[in-house]
Design a protein around this motif. Structure first.
Motif, PDB file in Angstrom:
ATOM      1  N   ILE A 172       1.278  -6.881  -5.802  1.00 17.27           N
ATOM      2  CA  ILE A 172       0.506  -5.751  -6.327  1.00 17.27           C
ATOM      3  C   ILE A 172       0.829  -4.522  -5.481  1.00 17.27           C
ATOM      4  O   ILE A 172       0.811  -4.576  -4.249  1.00 17.27           O
ATOM      5  N   ASP A 173       1.114  -3.425  -6.187  1.00 12.68           N
ATOM      6  CA  ASP A 173       1.487  -2.174  -5.519  1.00 12.68           C
ATOM      7  C   ASP A 173       0.476  -1.126  -5.957  1.00 12.68           C
ATOM      8  O   ASP A 173       0.261  -0.938  -7.155  1.00 12.68           O
ATOM      9  N   LEU A 174      -0.157  -0.471  -5.006  1.00  7.19           N
ATOM     10  CA  LEU A 174      -1.150   0.513  -5.429  1.00  7.19           C
ATOM     11  C   LEU A 174      -1.286   1.646  -4.439  1.00  7.19           C
ATOM     12  O   LEU A 174      -0.859   1.551  -3.288  1.00  7.19           O
ATOM     13  N   CYS A 175      -1.876   2.711  -4.945  1.00  3.43           N
ATOM     14  CA  CYS A 175      -1.971   3.925  -4.135  1.00  3.43           C
ATOM     15  C   CYS A 175      -3.368   4.540  -4.280  1.00  3.43           C
ATOM     16  O   CYS A 175      -4.220   4.384  -3.410  1.00  3.43           O
ATOM     17  N   SER A 176      -3.614   5.214  -5.424  1.00  2.00           N
ATOM     18  CA  SER A 176      -4.873   5.964  -5.533  1.00  2.00           C
ATOM     19  C   SER A 176      -6.106   5.071  -5.525  1.00  2.00           C
ATOM     20  O   SER A 176      -7.186   5.507  -5.095  1.00  2.00           O
ATOM     21  N   GLY A 177      -5.958   3.817  -5.952  1.00  2.00           N
ATOM     22  CA  GLY A 177      -7.108   2.905  -6.018  1.00  2.00           C
ATOM     23  C   GLY A 177      -7.662   2.491  -4.669  1.00  2.00           C
ATOM     24  O   GLY A 177      -8.738   1.885  -4.593  1.00  2.00           O
ATOM     25  N   ILE A 183       0.882  -1.170   0.000  1.00  2.00           N
ATOM     26  CA  ILE A 183       0.000   0.000   0.000  1.00  2.00           C
ATOM     27  C   ILE A 183       0.916   1.215   0.000  1.00  2.00           C
ATOM     28  O   ILE A 183       1.660   1.456   0.956  1.00  2.00           O
ATOM     29  N   CYS A 184       0.862   1.948  -1.103  1.00  2.00           N
ATOM     30  CA  CYS A 184       1.873   2.983  -1.314  1.00  2.00           C
ATOM     31  C   CYS A 184       1.286   4.390  -1.231  1.00  2.00           C
ATOM     32  O   CYS A 184       0.074   4.562  -1.112  1.00  2.00           O
ATOM     33  N   GLY A 185       2.186   5.377  -1.271  1.00  2.10           N
ATOM     34  CA  GLY A 185       1.738   6.764  -1.142  1.00  2.10           C
ATOM     35  C   GLY A 185       1.127   7.007   0.223  1.00  2.10           C
ATOM     36  O   GLY A 185       0.222   7.829   0.385  1.00  2.10           O
ATOM     37  N   PHE A 241       6.830  -2.632 -12.087  1.00  2.00           N
ATOM     38  CA  PHE A 241       6.330  -2.054 -13.338  1.00  2.00           C
ATOM     39  C   PHE A 241       5.164  -1.141 -12.999  1.00  2.00           C
ATOM     40  O   PHE A 241       4.216  -1.544 -12.317  1.00  2.00           O
ATOM     41  N   ASP A 242       5.245   0.087 -13.476  1.00  4.15           N
ATOM     42  CA  ASP A 242       4.264   1.120 -13.119  1.00  4.15           C
ATOM     43  C   ASP A 242       4.015   1.979 -14.364  1.00  4.15           C
ATOM     44  O   ASP A 242       4.576   1.719 -15.439  1.00  4.15           O
ATOM     45  N   THR A 243       3.208   3.026 -14.214  1.00  3.12           N
ATOM     46  CA  THR A 243       2.859   3.904 -15.325  1.00  3.12           C
ATOM     47  C   THR A 243       3.402   5.309 -15.107  1.00  3.12           C
ATOM     48  O   THR A 243       3.291   5.837 -13.993  1.00  3.12           O
ATOM     49  N   LYS A 298       4.782  12.574 -14.585  1.00  2.75           N
ATOM     50  CA  LYS A 298       4.613  12.027 -13.238  1.00  2.75           C
ATOM     51  C   LYS A 298       5.012  10.554 -13.279  1.00  2.75           C
ATOM     52  O   LYS A 298       4.414   9.773 -14.013  1.00  2.75           O
ATOM     53  N   PHE A 299       5.999  10.197 -12.500  1.00  4.82           N
ATOM     54  CA  PHE A 299       6.500   8.816 -12.479  1.00  4.82           C
ATOM     55  C   PHE A 299       5.858   8.059 -11.331  1.00  4.82           C
ATOM     56  O   PHE A 299       6.450   7.874 -10.282  1.00  4.82           O
ATOM     57  N   GLY A 300       4.617   7.656 -11.539  1.00  5.14           N
ATOM     58  CA  GLY A 300       3.909   6.902 -10.506  1.00  5.14           C
ATOM     59  C   GLY A 300       2.787   7.719  -9.896  1.00  5.14           C
ATOM     60  O   GLY A 300       2.664   8.929 -10.124  1.00  5.14           O
ATOM     61  N   GLY A 301       1.919   7.011  -9.151  1.00  8.52           N
ATOM     62  CA  GLY A 301       0.778   7.663  -8.515  1.00  8.52           C
ATOM     63  C   GLY A 301      -0.174   8.275  -9.539  1.00  8.52           C
ATOM     64  O   GLY A 301      -0.889   9.231  -9.248  1.00  8.52           O
ATOM     65  N   THR A 302      -0.221   7.699 -10.751  1.00 12.83           N
ATOM     66  CA  THR A 302      -1.016   8.292 -11.836  1.00 12.83           C
ATOM     67  C   THR A 302      -2.473   7.827 -11.828  1.00 12.83           C
ATOM     68  O   THR A 302      -3.331   8.465 -12.416  1.00 12.83           O
ATOM     69  N   GLY A 303      -2.719   6.668 -11.214  1.00  7.41           N
ATOM     70  CA  GLY A 303      -4.057   6.084 -11.312  1.00  7.41           C
ATOM     71  C   GLY A 303      -4.320   5.498 -12.692  1.00  7.41           C
ATOM     72  O   GLY A 303      -5.458   5.143 -13.008  1.00  7.41           O
ATOM     73  N   LEU A 304      -3.272   5.387 -13.516  1.00  5.92           N
ATOM     74  CA  LEU A 304      -3.431   4.875 -14.885  1.00  5.92           C
ATOM     75  C   LEU A 304      -2.747   3.523 -15.036  1.00  5.92           C
ATOM     76  O   LEU A 304      -1.645   3.306 -14.510  1.00  5.92           O
ATOM     77  N   PHE A 316       6.827  16.009  -7.707  1.00  8.10           N
ATOM     78  CA  PHE A 316       5.626  15.787  -8.531  1.00  8.10           C
ATOM     79  C   PHE A 316       4.573  14.939  -7.824  1.00  8.10           C
ATOM     80  O   PHE A 316       3.524  14.656  -8.400  1.00  8.10           O
ATOM     81  N   SER A 317       4.851  14.536  -6.572  1.00  7.46           N
ATOM     82  CA  SER A 317       3.845  13.745  -5.864  1.00  7.46           C
ATOM     83  C   SER A 317       3.125  14.587  -4.812  1.00  7.46           C
ATOM     84  O   SER A 317       3.758  15.155  -3.922  1.00  7.46           O
ATOM     85  N   PRO A 318       1.790  14.620  -4.901  1.00  4.07           N
ATOM     86  CA  PRO A 318       1.037  15.353  -3.869  1.00  4.07           C
ATOM     87  C   PRO A 318       1.116  14.647  -2.510  1.00  4.07           C
ATOM     88  O   PRO A 318       0.702  15.196  -1.500  1.00  4.07           O
ATOM     89  N   ARG A 319       1.641  13.412  -2.514  1.00  3.64           N
ATOM     90  CA  ARG A 319       1.717  12.643  -1.261  1.00  3.64           C
ATOM     91  C   ARG A 319       3.126  12.644  -0.683  1.00  3.64           C
ATOM     92  O   ARG A 319       3.423  11.917   0.254  1.00  3.64           O
ATOM     93  N   SER A 320       3.989  13.459  -1.266  1.00  4.11           N
ATOM     94  CA  SER A 320       5.383  13.441  -0.839  1.00  4.11           C
ATOM     95  C   SER A 320       5.559  14.007   0.571  1.00  4.11           C
ATOM     96  O   SER A 320       4.920  14.990   0.946  1.00  4.11           O
ATOM     97  N   GLY A 324       0.149   0.722 -10.980  1.00  3.83           N
ATOM     98  CA  GLY A 324      -0.423   1.619 -11.988  1.00  3.83           C
ATOM     99  C   GLY A 324      -1.909   1.405 -12.178  1.00  3.83           C
ATOM    100  O   GLY A 324      -2.335   0.474 -12.865  1.00  3.83           O
ATOM    101  N   GLY A 325      -2.693   2.258 -11.544  1.00  6.00           N
ATOM    102  CA  GLY A 325      -4.141   2.242 -11.764  1.00  6.00           C
ATOM    103  C   GLY A 325      -4.847   0.987 -11.278  1.00  6.00           C
ATOM    104  O   GLY A 325      -5.928   0.660 -11.774  1.00  6.00           O
ATOM    105  N   ILE A 326      -4.258   0.294 -10.303  1.00  6.68           N
ATOM    106  CA  ILE A 326      -4.912  -0.925  -9.802  1.00  6.68           C
ATOM    107  C   ILE A 326      -5.847  -0.551  -8.653  1.00  6.68           C
ATOM    108  O   ILE A 326      -5.559   0.335  -7.840  1.00  6.68           O
TER     109      ILE A 326
END
Ligand SMILES: O=C(O)c1ccccc1NCC(=O)[C@H](O)[C@H](O)COP(=O)(O)O
Length: 236
Positions: free
Chosen positions: A200-205, A9-11, A140-142, A151-157, A37-41, A181-183
């Motif tokens: 599985i690595d995810l943040c915004s989802g 669980i990231c970000g 592997f991310d988006t 933006k290198f990550g945290g894209t929701g895509l 570039f991360s609002p969660r930084s 990436g967008g999971i």
């Protein structure tokens, strides 16, 4: 999750969410540090309470951080792993590995969002070089442009999962390979079916609002992953 697919669980921006991830059964939490570039930084000081508690192993995500600062971060936070978001010089990886042998070094590999052209040979070579340099895991991310900035990550895509699978098959990585990436709970099943990743690595989802995790989304995600893990065990 002890056996089966792992979850990061990231970000994570606060200790309450790191504890929530741990209580729900995630294996790692991730926190982005000093990344504009991360609002969660978080600043190093803001990250300290999360990493001194580490209710589950913590991963500190950094983007093109200077070597001296990265060394300071490792000394001050003592993360389980540092995850590089940028395209990392392999000599930098080798030097950090030598200086901090007990800290894992993870490398993100950012593909374009699904539907965009992917230079397969470029990514295959990059992944082989990172493995050769001694990284402990690959993610592997988006990457995508938002408001004119990459933006290198945290894209929701999502990236193209078929290409991720093709890369995994081509490099036969000796280290764990994660998918990001967008999971979300809605698509984690198909994501696992398409790539059979280590984790599985995810943040915004799994967020309620940016920077705050949603307990229901996390528990729903984890129960789907538990079911997928049980099905995989039946097959092996
Ligand atoms: O969360 C962010 O703002 C972020 C920004 C830049 C790099 C990484 C970031 N988050 C941590 C992660 O590694 C995410 O889990 C990963 O990039 C996937 O994010 P998402 O598409 O939101 O699930």
């Amino acid at each position: 999750m002890k056996n089966g697919y792992k979850v990061k669980i990231c970000g994570t921006t606060n200790l309450e969410d790191a504890r929530l991830a741990a209580d729900e059964g995630a294996n790692f939490f991730g926190a982005v540090v000093e990344t504009d570039f991360s609002p969660r930084s978080l600043s190093l000081d803001q990250a300290k309470p999360l990493f001194s508690a580490q209710p589950i192993p913590g991963v500190a995500l950094i983007f093109n951080m200077a070597e001296k600062r990265a060394a300071q971060l490792i000394q001050e936070l003592n993360p389980f792993a540092v995850q590089f978001l940028g395209e990392t010089d392999t000599l930098f990886i080798r030097r950090l590995k030598k200086a901090f042998p007990s800290t894992e070094l993870w490398q993100s590999v950012h593909l374009p969002e699904a539907g965009k052209h992917v230079d397969f040979a470029h990514f295959k070579k990059a992944v082989e070089d990172y493995i050769e340099a001694g990284v402990n895991a690959l993610i592997f991310d988006t990457a995508a442009v938002f408001q004119g900035k990459m933006k290198f990550g945290g894209t929701g895509l999502m990236c193209d999962w078929n290409i991720v699978k093709k890369l995994m098959d081509a490099v036969r990585s000796p280290v764990p390979v994660w998918l990001a990436g967008g999971i979300s709970p809605e698509n984690v099943g198909p994501a696992i079916d398409a790539t059979d990743p280590y984790g599985i690595d995810l943040c915004s989802g799994v967020e309620a609002i940016p920077g705050k995790k949603d307990p229901l989304k996390i528990s729903s995600l984890i129960s789907i992953i538990r079911e997928k893990s049980a099905n995989r065990r039946k097959l092996t």
